[in-house]
Design an enzyme around this catalytic site. Structure first.
Site, short mmCIF file in Angstrom:
data_model
loop_
_atom_site.label_atom_id
_atom_site.label_comp_id
_atom_site.label_asym_id
_atom_site.label_seq_id
_atom_site.Cartn_x
_atom_site.Cartn_y
_atom_site.Cartn_z
N TYR A 86 -5.64 5.52 -8.92
CA TYR A 86 -6.84 4.55 -8.74
C TYR A 86 -7.99 5.03 -9.16
CZ TYR A 86 -4.09 2.88 -4.63
OH TYR A 86 -3.01 2.33 -4.03
N CYS B 169 0.80 -1.43 -0.01
CA CYS B 169 -0.23 0.05 -0.01
C CYS B 169 1.02 1.21 -0.09
CB CYS B 169 -0.86 -0.33 1.33
SG CYS B 169 -1.75 1.67 1.79
#
Length: 382
Positions: free
Chosen positions: A193, A38
């Site tokens: 994203y 992440c």
């Protein structure tokens, strides 16, 4: 989502560590939970190391794949804790199984999943993300917003830090840093994203164009100066770096951000090389995650909701990576590099594991130029 656009939900735990506050900066009181897959969590690991807080704040690292967290109760999959030596964990999508090397289990709460921490903290929001900054004294989550965590690590623990002189948010650059963050976050950090999770062609096209316009803007800035917010390394660089380091190997295929590779930008390529070789936190965090990037990629199916631009047709090409001279990173550590052709495949296909990356040394003239405090050199990278 609205009109197919990806809308990120805001973090819910937003308390602050500060002198005289409810949460005082104390050695041994706090614990950081992360996944190195992440980028938001990895920036926290970087600052933790750069400030020399490894002995002040504990750390747990999840397995890089998601696992079912409540089998038989619901279908949620999320970050799971494991220990080195545990049996490999299979991906919930069925694409292989992966070892637990590099994982650090939860020594504070004995949690099996990050979701367990949220349940223990009384969360009702249901978004079980990393990073998580945990208060062992109160038994709850202090904060799960990475941008706020890195600022607390930067300024609130200086009396306990081994590198208190490092200031990643200096007063004279705060306005510039905030301005850079204001467009880097929506267009680059979250922009990848927005491309990958768009559910309409229009939303994808908008995010795609904004992403590469912002990358072009970075390229232009770095032609004039060494760092993105000025003459010093700041939090703006840490935030940008952890997106750029993943870009060519993950986002180009998985999120269809394939107009151009980062290594094809001379200044951005040199900038990533420079940051990777900065003493402190960027290199350890980057080194730990590189071997997990393709694990993360293989553990989830490639999204194919939207078509990439025609100019981004699949093609075979040599991967020109940009980090450590003449070495590649494997789960066993750094090994001599060997050339490898990495496939840029059709976006509706599963992506094969790309475990051999050609790591090129930074050009000598670029290193000399940067050692003198200059910006990146146009044309310095082949």
């Amino acid at each position: 989502m609205s009109n197919g656009e990806f809308k990120r939900k805001e973090s819910q735990f937003r308390n602050h560590i500060m002198r005289g506050g409810e949460y005082e900066p104390e050695a041994g009181r706090y614990h950081l939970y992360v996944s190195l897959a992440c980028p938001w969590a990895s920036r926290c690991v970087a600052v933790l190391h750069m400030k020399g807080l490894q002995d002040v704040i504990g750390l747990s690292v999840t397995h890089p794949t998601w696992q079912p967290t409540r089998p038989g109760q619901d279908e949620h999959t999320g970050w799971a804790f494991a220990a080195p030596g545990d049996s490999p964990l299979a991906s919930p999508t069925g694409h292989g199984s992966f070892p637990c090397d590099g994982c650090i289990p939860d020594s504070v709460n004995g949690a099996k999943f990050v979701r367990d921490l949220y349940d223990k903290a009384g969360d009702t929001f249901g978004k079980y993300t990393v990073p998580v900054l945990w208060d062992k004294k109160k038994g709850t989550i202090v904060n799960n917003e990475s941008s706020e965590i890195i600022r607390m690590l930067n300024s609130e623990f200086n009396e306990l830090s081994t590198n208190p002189s490092l200031d990643l948010y200096p007063k004279d650059l705060q306005a510039t840093i905030d301005e850079v963050n204001s467009w880097v976050y929506p267009q680059i950090n979250n922009g990848v994203y927005r491309c990958g999770f768009a559910t309409s062609q229009e939303a994808y096209d908008t995010a795609f164009d904004e992403l590469f316009s912002a990358l072009d803007r970075c390229e232009s800035i770095l032609e004039r100066q060494r760092y993105i917010a000025g003459d010093r390394l700041t939090e703006a660089d840490i935030r940008l770096f952890h997106t750029l380091i993943r870009f060519d190997e993950v986002y180009v295929v998985y999120f269809k951000t394939n107009r151009r590779f980062i290594h094809e930008y001379p200044n951005l390529r040199g900038y990533v090389q420079d940051l990777y070789q900065t003493p402190g936190g960027t290199r350890p965090a980057a080194a730990c995650l590189i071997s997990r990037l393709t694990v993360c990629l293989r553990s989830r199916p490639v999204r194919a909701a939207c078509r990439p631009p025609p100019a981004s047709c699949p093609r075979i090409r040599r991967a020109l990576w940009m980090l450590n001279p003449c070495r590649r990173l494997t789960a066993a550590g750094l090994c001599p590099a060997r050339p490898a052709c990495c496939r840029r495949v059709c976006l509706c296909q599963h992506v094969p594991h790309q475990d051999a990356l050609l790591l090129l040394p930074p050009p000598p003239e670029l290193l000399r130029h940067r050692a003198q405090g200059g910006g990146a050199l146009v044309g310095a990278a082949a």
